[in-house]
Design a protein around this motif. Structure first.
Motif, PDB file in Angstrom:
ATOM      1  N   CYS A   1       2.663   1.729  -3.352  1.00  0.00           N
ATOM      2  CA  CYS A   1       1.773   2.202  -4.412  1.00  0.00           C
ATOM      3  C   CYS A   1       1.428   3.680  -4.223  1.00  0.00           C
ATOM      4  O   CYS A   1       1.430   4.455  -5.186  1.00  0.00           O
ATOM      5  CB  CYS A   1       0.493   1.369  -4.441  1.00  0.00           C
ATOM      6  SG  CYS A   1       0.721  -0.341  -4.973  1.00  0.00           S
ATOM      7  N   LEU A   2       1.125   4.064  -2.995  1.00  0.00           N
ATOM      8  CA  LEU A   2       0.819   5.467  -2.722  1.00  0.00           C
ATOM      9  C   LEU A   2       2.000   6.363  -3.087  1.00  0.00           C
ATOM     10  O   LEU A   2       1.833   7.442  -3.657  1.00  0.00           O
ATOM     11  CB  LEU A   2       0.457   5.651  -1.251  1.00  0.00           C
ATOM     12  CG  LEU A   2      -0.868   5.039  -0.784  1.00  0.00           C
ATOM     13  CD1 LEU A   2      -0.998   5.134   0.725  1.00  0.00           C
ATOM     14  CD2 LEU A   2      -2.056   5.719  -1.465  1.00  0.00           C
TER      15      LEU A   2
ATOM     16  N   LEU B   1       0.827  -1.201   0.000  1.00  0.00           N
ATOM     17  CA  LEU B   1       0.000   0.000   0.000  1.00  0.00           C
ATOM     18  C   LEU B   1       0.863   1.252   0.000  1.00  0.00           C
ATOM     19  O   LEU B   1       0.660   2.161  -0.822  1.00  0.00           O
ATOM     20  CB  LEU B   1      -0.921   0.003   1.225  1.00  0.00           C
ATOM     21  CG  LEU B   1      -1.770   1.264   1.415  1.00  0.00           C
ATOM     22  CD1 LEU B   1      -2.743   1.450   0.257  1.00  0.00           C
ATOM     23  CD2 LEU B   1      -2.518   1.213   2.744  1.00  0.00           C
TER      24      LEU B   1
ATOM     25  N   LYS C   1      -6.646   6.536  -7.853  1.00  0.00           N
ATOM     26  CA  LYS C   1      -5.296   6.062  -7.519  1.00  0.00           C
ATOM     27  C   LYS C   1      -5.253   5.493  -6.102  1.00  0.00           C
ATOM     28  O   LYS C   1      -4.587   4.473  -5.856  1.00  0.00           O
ATOM     29  CB  LYS C   1      -4.290   7.196  -7.697  1.00  0.00           C
ATOM     30  CG  LYS C   1      -4.053   7.560  -9.156  1.00  0.00           C
ATOM     31  CD  LYS C   1      -2.890   8.516  -9.351  1.00  0.00           C
ATOM     32  CE  LYS C   1      -3.250   9.920  -9.009  1.00  0.00           C
ATOM     33  NZ  LYS C   1      -2.162  10.866  -9.379  1.00  0.00           N
TER      34      LYS C   1
ATOM     35  N   VAL D   1       2.933   0.959 -11.589  1.00  0.00           N
ATOM     36  CA  VAL D   1       2.430   0.339 -10.359  1.00  0.00           C
ATOM     37  C   VAL D   1       1.942  -1.080 -10.627  1.00  0.00           C
ATOM     38  O   VAL D   1       2.255  -2.017  -9.887  1.00  0.00           O
ATOM     39  CB  VAL D   1       1.304   1.207  -9.751  1.00  0.00           C
ATOM     40  CG1 VAL D   1       0.561   0.444  -8.658  1.00  0.00           C
ATOM     41  CG2 VAL D   1       1.878   2.497  -9.182  1.00  0.00           C
TER      42      VAL D   1
ATOM     43  N   SER E   1      -4.530   1.579  -5.204  1.00  0.00           N
ATOM     44  CA  SER E   1      -3.467   1.240  -4.255  1.00  0.00           C
ATOM     45  C   SER E   1      -3.972   0.243  -3.221  1.00  0.00           C
ATOM     46  O   SER E   1      -3.289  -0.737  -2.885  1.00  0.00           O
ATOM     47  CB  SER E   1      -2.949   2.500  -3.561  1.00  0.00           C
ATOM     48  OG  SER E   1      -2.365   3.392  -4.484  1.00  0.00           O
TER      49      SER E   1
END
Length: 271
Positions: A114-115, A111, A136, A170, A140
């Motif tokens: 991805c953020l 997480l 987005k 991603v 995530s």
């Protein structure tokens, strides 16, 4: 493995089938592109796979379990990011605390990664975000659930050009040998560099079900001038010359697949 076995489906109140005797098999370690025009059943197929819809005939099996029965063992291995969604008006951390217990392999590390790649802070309040930022954040979370099956419906809608590039990075970084990702879209150029396998739908039927490797082994995608068209299977005029599909000659290098050109060629029965 996902198996779609001879399904027929129509929406309540409609006499027209979205699918009739439709079959498909999806295997691990692939990013599938579910591609086609609007209204060809792409979203419906994702909802059938996730068990949110049930076929009137036939079965959809996820790891041998009937999707429509929505067994807990199946649901913890599948996550769908629909085109239209609503997130609660809470901080991301509260949302994560709510859903993480349902997914045994939920990863805070994924997480946060991805953020970071989406350039979003970890302490965001979901209702303060723009539509693109919400998408987005939701993607995530979807990737952080670490499910074997990730379904995304029009994932690049609402994303600006830099965000689409971030999205591709991603997704590529979070794939594993056990995972299946299905990206349903009509915006083929947004995802074509990601895909391992192509599924074309047209008028609720299967037009093509091939790996990128099979396609590039058989065909070449080039720009040619009018005098060099002898072996061309399909062509469309562009400012750069004719965009063409031709048989790939032995010993020549493979070329990137032009999915829009390929879809038009297949839809017209040229290949």
């Amino acid at each position: 493995m996902i198996q779609v076995n001879d399904i027929s489906f129509h929406y309540a109140g409609s006499k027209t089938n979205v699918f009739s005797d439709f079959s498909l098999q999806l295997n691990d370690n692939n990013i599938y592109g579910l591609l086609g025009k609007n209204g060809t059943g792409k979203s419906t197929l994702l909802y059938l796979i996730s068990g949110l819809l049930r076929p009137q005939k036939g079965k959809v099996l996820v790891d041998g379990m009937e999707a429509g029965k929505r067994y807990a063992e199946m649901l913890r291995e599948i996550f769908i990011v629909s085109e239209e969604f609503r997130l609660p008006e809470v901080k991301l951390k509260s949302y994560v605390n709510l859903i993480a217990p349902f997914y045994p392999r939920f990863s805070e590390e994924i997480l946060n990664k991805c953020l970071e790649e989406f350039e979003l802070p970890g302490d965001i309040r979901l209702n303060s975000l723009s539509m693109g930022q919400k998408k987005k954040a939701f993607m995530s979370v979807a990737l952080a659930t670490n499910t074997r099956y990730l379904l995304m419906d029009e994932p690049t809608n609402g994303l600006d050009i830099p965000s689409k590039s971030q999205f591709r990075k991603v997704i590529a970084n979070q794939m594993s040998d056990e995972r299946i990702a299905i990206l349903s879209t009509h915006q083929v150029h947004d995802v074509e560099s990601l895909l391992d396998h192509i599924i074309f739908l047209d008028t609720h039927r299967l037009l093509m079900d091939k790996s990128i490797g099979e396609i590039t082994e058989k065909y070449t995608f080039e720009y040619r001038q009018p005098q060099d068209m002898a072996d061309v299977l399909y062509a469309e005029p562009t400012l750069q010359g004719n965009a063409v599909i031709a048989p790939r000659k032995p010993g020549t290098a493979e070329t990137p697949v032009n999915l829009e050109l390929l879809f038009n060629a297949v839809a017209q029965g040229k290949i």
